[in-house]
Design an enzyme around this catalytic site. Structure first.
Site, PDB file in Angstrom:
ATOM      1  N   LYS A 135       0.785  -1.160   0.090  1.00  0.00           N
ATOM      2  CA  LYS A 135      -0.067   0.054   0.097  1.00  0.00           C
ATOM      3  C   LYS A 135       0.901   1.054   0.034  1.00  0.00           C
ATOM      4  O   LYS A 135       0.488   2.048  -0.640  1.00  0.00           O
ATOM      5  CB  LYS A 135      -0.998   0.050   1.042  1.00  0.00           C
ATOM      6  CG  LYS A 135      -1.816  -1.327   1.389  1.00  0.00           C
ATOM      7  CD  LYS A 135      -2.788  -0.919   2.324  1.00  0.00           C
ATOM      8  CE  LYS A 135      -2.175  -1.035   3.601  1.00  0.00           C
ATOM      9  NZ  LYS A 135      -1.671  -2.127   4.151  1.00  0.00           N
ATOM     10  N   ARG A 153      -9.554   0.487   8.591  1.00  0.00           N
ATOM     11  CA  ARG A 153      -9.452  -0.810   8.954  1.00  0.00           C
ATOM     12  C   ARG A 153     -10.028  -1.492   9.767  1.00  0.00           C
ATOM     13  O   ARG A 153     -10.136  -2.908   9.707  1.00  0.00           O
ATOM     14  CB  ARG A 153      -7.911  -0.858   9.601  1.00  0.00           C
ATOM     15  CG  ARG A 153      -6.411  -1.169   9.173  1.00  0.00           C
ATOM     16  CD  ARG A 153      -5.549  -0.792   9.982  1.00  0.00           C
ATOM     17  NE  ARG A 153      -4.362  -1.843   9.643  1.00  0.00           N
ATOM     18  CZ  ARG A 153      -3.280  -1.014   9.308  1.00  0.00           C
ATOM     19  NH1 ARG A 153      -3.004   0.057   9.185  1.00  0.00           N
ATOM     20  NH2 ARG A 153      -1.981  -1.634   8.986  1.00  0.00           N
ATOM     21  N   ARG A 158      12.357  -6.758   5.056  1.00  0.00           N
ATOM     22  CA  ARG A 158      11.754  -5.151   4.830  1.00  0.00           C
ATOM     23  C   ARG A 158      12.591  -4.170   5.861  1.00  0.00           C
ATOM     24  O   ARG A 158      12.839  -4.399   6.825  1.00  0.00           O
ATOM     25  CB  ARG A 158      10.419  -4.965   4.975  1.00  0.00           C
ATOM     26  CG  ARG A 158       9.859  -3.632   5.028  1.00  0.00           C
ATOM     27  CD  ARG A 158       8.393  -3.721   4.717  1.00  0.00           C
ATOM     28  NE  ARG A 158       7.501  -3.815   5.811  1.00  0.00           N
ATOM     29  CZ  ARG A 158       6.306  -3.387   5.838  1.00  0.00           C
ATOM     30  NH1 ARG A 158       5.736  -3.038   4.843  1.00  0.00           N
ATOM     31  NH2 ARG A 158       5.440  -3.711   6.771  1.00  0.00           N
ATOM     32  N   ARG A 216      11.266  -2.270  11.203  1.00  0.00           N
ATOM     33  CA  ARG A 216       9.985  -1.898  12.053  1.00  0.00           C
ATOM     34  C   ARG A 216       9.989  -3.116  13.268  1.00  0.00           C
ATOM     35  O   ARG A 216       9.985  -4.269  12.899  1.00  0.00           O
ATOM     36  CB  ARG A 216       8.904  -1.786  11.291  1.00  0.00           C
ATOM     37  CG  ARG A 216       8.597  -0.701  10.578  1.00  0.00           C
ATOM     38  CD  ARG A 216       7.466  -0.782   9.703  1.00  0.00           C
ATOM     39  NE  ARG A 216       6.065  -1.333  10.374  1.00  0.00           N
ATOM     40  CZ  ARG A 216       4.963  -1.131   9.836  1.00  0.00           C
ATOM     41  NH1 ARG A 216       4.832  -0.417   8.541  1.00  0.00           N
ATOM     42  NH2 ARG A 216       4.000  -1.586  10.266  1.00  0.00           N
ATOM     43  N   ARG A 227      -0.510  -9.539  12.814  1.00  0.00           N
ATOM     44  CA  ARG A 227      -1.323  -8.311  12.262  1.00  0.00           C
ATOM     45  C   ARG A 227      -2.014  -8.847  10.851  1.00  0.00           C
ATOM     46  O   ARG A 227      -2.996  -8.318  10.318  1.00  0.00           O
ATOM     47  CB  ARG A 227       0.041  -7.533  11.555  1.00  0.00           C
ATOM     48  CG  ARG A 227       0.467  -6.599  12.662  1.00  0.00           C
ATOM     49  CD  ARG A 227       1.806  -5.994  12.236  1.00  0.00           C
ATOM     50  NE  ARG A 227       1.859  -5.094  11.400  1.00  0.00           N
ATOM     51  CZ  ARG A 227       2.577  -4.823  10.527  1.00  0.00           C
ATOM     52  NH1 ARG A 227       3.914  -5.343  10.560  1.00  0.00           N
ATOM     53  NH2 ARG A 227       2.502  -3.931   9.376  1.00  0.00           N
TER      54      ARG A 227
HETATM   55  P1  AMP Z   1       0.969   0.067   9.008  1.00  0.00           P
HETATM   56  O1  AMP Z   1       2.061   0.923   8.963  1.00  0.00           O
HETATM   57  O2  AMP Z   1      -0.332   0.459   8.288  1.00  0.00           O
HETATM   58  O3  AMP Z   1       0.998  -1.462   8.877  1.00  0.00           O
HETATM   59  O4  AMP Z   1       0.349   0.294  10.580  1.00  0.00           O
HETATM   60  C1  AMP Z   1       1.138   0.092  11.683  1.00  0.00           C
HETATM   61  C2  AMP Z   1       0.276  -0.284  12.958  1.00  0.00           C
HETATM   62  O5  AMP Z   1      -0.365   1.015  13.203  1.00  0.00           O
HETATM   63  C3  AMP Z   1      -0.905  -1.179  12.758  1.00  0.00           C
HETATM   64  O6  AMP Z   1      -0.445  -2.393  13.047  1.00  0.00           O
HETATM   65  C4  AMP Z   1      -1.824  -0.683  14.042  1.00  0.00           C
HETATM   66  O7  AMP Z   1      -1.270  -1.105  15.035  1.00  0.00           O
HETATM   67  C5  AMP Z   1      -1.559   0.782  13.570  1.00  0.00           C
HETATM   68  N1  AMP Z   1      -2.599   1.293  12.719  1.00  0.00           N
HETATM   69  C6  AMP Z   1      -2.480   1.854  11.731  1.00  0.00           C
HETATM   70  N2  AMP Z   1      -3.632   2.217  10.965  1.00  0.00           N
HETATM   71  C7  AMP Z   1      -4.428   1.784  11.818  1.00  0.00           C
HETATM   72  C8  AMP Z   1      -6.001   1.929  11.776  1.00  0.00           C
HETATM   73  N3  AMP Z   1      -6.496   2.688  10.714  1.00  0.00           N
HETATM   74  N4  AMP Z   1      -6.711   1.542  12.707  1.00  0.00           N
HETATM   75  C9  AMP Z   1      -5.994   1.146  13.962  1.00  0.00           C
HETATM   76  N5  AMP Z   1      -4.760   0.851  14.032  1.00  0.00           N
HETATM   77  C10 AMP Z   1      -4.195   1.271  13.123  1.00  0.00           C
END
Ligand code: AMP
Length: 329
Positions: A63, A137, A176, A209, A220
């Site tokens: 994404k 999400r 990554r 990360r 996740r």
């Molecule tokens: P990402 O970088 O998009 O994988 O997001 C990293 C982490 O941020 C996720 O595993 C969640 O813990 C939190 N997070 C990001 N976006 C959301 C969302 N829309 N709702 C809830 N938690 C989020």
């Protein structure tokens, strides 16, 4: 502030989140099979020509990489909620303190907290083209977002579902590395940094990360199937029925409200094993669905202001009323 997606200094570069787009057009366009579009429309320019997009997909599906390619090529702004939360965590804001443990465990933050931090950004972007990466999400977040956008008269116009097999994603994650300030992503197997461990553009160190380890990543992915994937059903229903948007005039009595503009949202599934494969489809899709999208001029000023948060800063500067980006809670 690293929720901002800055393009690399040299447009020719092929790395990071703002990677180049070198892929050959290997695929036909199977995504048309996955298209839902409501039939009717007497849409206005307001509702049809503006890209208001959700980039949907599993964690690790690409994404961020694909949003960055769109942002680099077209005059589009993007917002990654993951980047935004990591920024809050680093800056120890109230949201950051709440988010730290939750993000580390691969869980989701509450819907209302997420809407609040996203809405405060979106409110500045009514007539701009934008992409949300990582939000919504949950179905709850989807509903909150829709209600918020409908109130503004700026509903979603496109949802892209990135369909990448789980085994491909799991392979990607262990390799990554990221550059938090820019959001640039590297992969040791197919997109390594020029110098091991350092960002190509700034020379700053890359990090792994903490939530990219196998155990948390599995959580996740489960979280995606349990809470996020039901959104697809929600959007496929929404894509099949046009929404009527109210046309408001300043002196109108509520009984005289007109709902003359039908708006449709597109939902497309793009499948592939690499972001290059999907990019070809995505680029064709946005070009055909949003012919008014302008390619980004290479001027420095334009490149500087490409990210959603940058635009907020710029606009706030113009209005001399800077919103507290750091405290967007
Ligand atoms: P990402 O970088 O998009 O994988 O997001 C990293 C982490 O941020 C996720 O595993 C969640 O813990 C939190 N997070 C990001 N976006 C959301 C969302 N829309 N709702 C809830 N938690 C989020």
């Amino acid at each position: 502030m690293y929720a901002l997606r800055r393009p690399p200094a040299t447009p020719a570069t092929t790395r990071g989140r703002a990677i180049g787009y070198s892929a050959a057009a290997r695929r036909a366009l199977p995504f048309f099979l996955n298209t839902f579009r409501a039939s009717s429309t007497s849409e206005t320019e307001e509702t049809t020509n503006v890209l208001r997009m959700v980039m949907f997909g599993k964690p690790g599906a690409g994404k961020g990489t694909l949003s960055a390619r769109l942002v680099k090529k077209y005059e589009i702004l993007s917002l990654s909620t993951g980047d935004l939360l990591r920024q809050h965590i680093q800056e120890r804001t109230e949201v950051g303190r709440e988010a730290e443990e939750i993000v580390a465990q691969g869980k989701l933050l509450p819907d209302d907290v997420m809407l609040k931090i996203v809405a405060s950004k979106l409110d500045h972007l009514r007539n701009k083209h934008w992409i949300l990466d990582g939000f919504p999400r949950t179905v709850g977040q989807g509903e909150l977002l829709d209600a918020h956008l409908k109130k503004q008269g700026t509903p979603l116009s496109l949802v892209v579902n990135l369909d990448v097999p789980d085994d491909v994603i799991l392979g990607r994650i262990s390799d990554r590395w990221v550059h938090p300030p820019s959001g640039r992503v590297y992969n040791l197997s197919y997109n390594p940094p020029k110098v091991d461990g350092f960002d190509d553009e700034t020379g700053e160190p890359l990090i792994k990360r903490p939530d990219d380890n196998p155990e948390i990543f599995a959580r996740r992915l489960n979280q995606f199937y349990a809470s996020t994937s039901p959104l697809l059903e929600y959007y496929s229903k929404a894509a099949q029925k046009p929404t009527r948007l109210p046309r408001l005039t300043p002196h109108q009595h509520p009984h005289q409200l007109a709902f003359p503009f039908a708006h449709t949202m597109l939902l497309k599934t793009l499948s592939g094993k690499t972001s290059d494969e999907i990019w070809v489809q995505l680029d064709a899709l946005v070009r055909s669905a949003f012919p008014g999208l302008k390619e980004r001029s290479p001027s420095l000023e334009t490149r500087r202001r490409h990210s959603l948060s940058d635009a907020v800063v710029a606009q706030a500067g113009n209005l001399a009323q800077a919103p507290p980006l750091q405290g967007d809670s």
